[in-house]
Design an enzyme around this catalytic site. Structure first.
Site: not given
Ligand code: PLP
Length: 368
Positions: A69, A145, A318
């Protein structure tokens, strides 16, 4: 162990695992070679592209395989001389977007980071007032996320298009969990990652609408229509397609199960009389429960849950001296005495009601 951190990553689907193994040990040919052994890999790639495209209402030629991603987000933000002098994004994006935008700023592009409301939503009027003739790209995430909030992508993309700007959405947390139709959403680009929907880690894709001006991201051979070179990861791509197709066909059933589990957890916490703020919007990723507890430390809760064999996440980190509150929790304006005590429980389709009760029991005993 109870795994309740599905926004971080998910369990690999067994059918996806079984689909990938022949392409690692048996049909390991290079998809670029013309002999039969290579053609086997090439056909698997073609079929996977078709399956994935169908799941999001796209055409095969609009799907570009990437390594994750993060890569898809980087590509969408950086790779194009058509991005204009101005990019608009939100203040609650994943760091894959935020840090790509920072790099664009270092290269002279102006970037606007839109604020969000208390629920984590980008109010369309704020986009209207930030967009101008120089704006080449608007990138707003589909689902957050940390707090799970879903944006009104359709309305936001329409505003971008009215101003001749491209619209990208980071749908990493949404693909495989919510219905996605790229035509209905009217997006030009969309990022996804397999390990968030029970596929393997290290593989993802970027949807790019036909006709969108786009530069190549990795230069080399002719793979991915000459736009993203590198010998294809056939096994993982095949597994990603199996996982996505399976999740999409069980979408409604999974959603209902997740919402029921969420309701149960919240009911148990309410029953125990614990004071908390639930973060995020009513419209959120199924299974995402972000809670901020007054006068507690998220990191302490995480470690004590870990001792009980339960994996959850925090909204704060933290170091030895300070507690850093996440940019998302800050952006939605959670008061500090609550913000420090933020945890994210993200349930997955494999969790059970019994596990939810165990999570509730553990959480209540720690908080009390
Ligand atoms: N975008 C969002 C909203 C995500 O939650 C994440 C991963 O936590 C990513 C991008 C990145 O994805 P990847 O872990 O496949 O690089």
């Amino acid at each position: 162990m109870i795994y309740a951190d599905n926004a971080a990553t998910t369990e690999l689907d067994i059918d996806a695992f079984e689909a990938m193994s022949p392409f690692l040990i048996q049909y390991y040919g290079n998809a670029s070679q013309p002999y039969t052994f290579g053609v086997k890999a090439k056909n698997a790639l073609k079929d996977a592209r078709h399956i994935i495209a169908k799941c999001i209402g796209a055409d095969s030629e609009e799907i570009y395989f990437t390594s994750c991603g993060t890569e898809s987000d980087n590509w969408a933000i950086k790779a194009g001389d058509d991005r204009g002098k101005h990019i608009i994004t939100s203040s609650i994006e994943h760091h894959a977007i935020l840090n790509s935008c920072k790099m664009m700023e270092q290269q002279g592009t102006h970037v606007s980071y839109l604020p969000v409301n208390r629920d984590g939503e980008v109010v369309p009027e704020t986009l209207e007032s930030a967009i101008d003739r120089d704006t080449g790209l608007v990138s707003i995430m589909f689902a957050n996320n940390e707090i799970g909030t879903l944006q009104n992508v359709e309305e936001l993309s329409n505003i971008a298009h009215q101003h001749q700007a491209l619209f990208h959405t980071d749908a990493v947390q949404a693909v495989g969990h919510l219905e996605i139709d790229v035509h209905k959403l009217n997006v030009d680009m969309l990022s996804a990652s397999a390990h968030k929907f029970n596929g393997p880690k290290g593989v993802g894709f970027l949807y790019v609408k036909k006709g969108t001006k786009m530069s190549s991201y990795m230069n080399g051979g002719a793979q991915e229509f000459g736009m993203r070179s590198g010998t294809e990861n056939i096994a993982s791509i095949v597994a990603m397609a199996v996982a996505l197709e399976k999740n999409c066909s069980d979408l409604e059933e999974n959603k209902q199960h997740l919402y029921n589990m969420e309701a149960r957890l919240i009911h148990r916490i309410d029953e125990a009389g614990i004071e908390y703020i639930r973060n995020g919007a009513k419209k959120h990723v199924p299974g995402n429960i972000s809670l901020s507890f007054k006068g507690k430390e998220g990191e302490m809760i995480l470690h004590r849950m870990d001792l009980k064999g339960i994996c959850i996440s925090t909204g704060s980190a933290c170091d030895s001296k300070n507690t850093e509150i996440s940019h998302v929790i800050k952006a939605i304006g959670i008061p500090e005495e609550y913000a420090i005590g933020t945890v994210r429980i993200s349930l997955g389709k494999g969790n059970t009601m019994e596990e939810v009760d165990e999570i509730a029991d553990a959480l209540i005993s720690i908080l009390k």
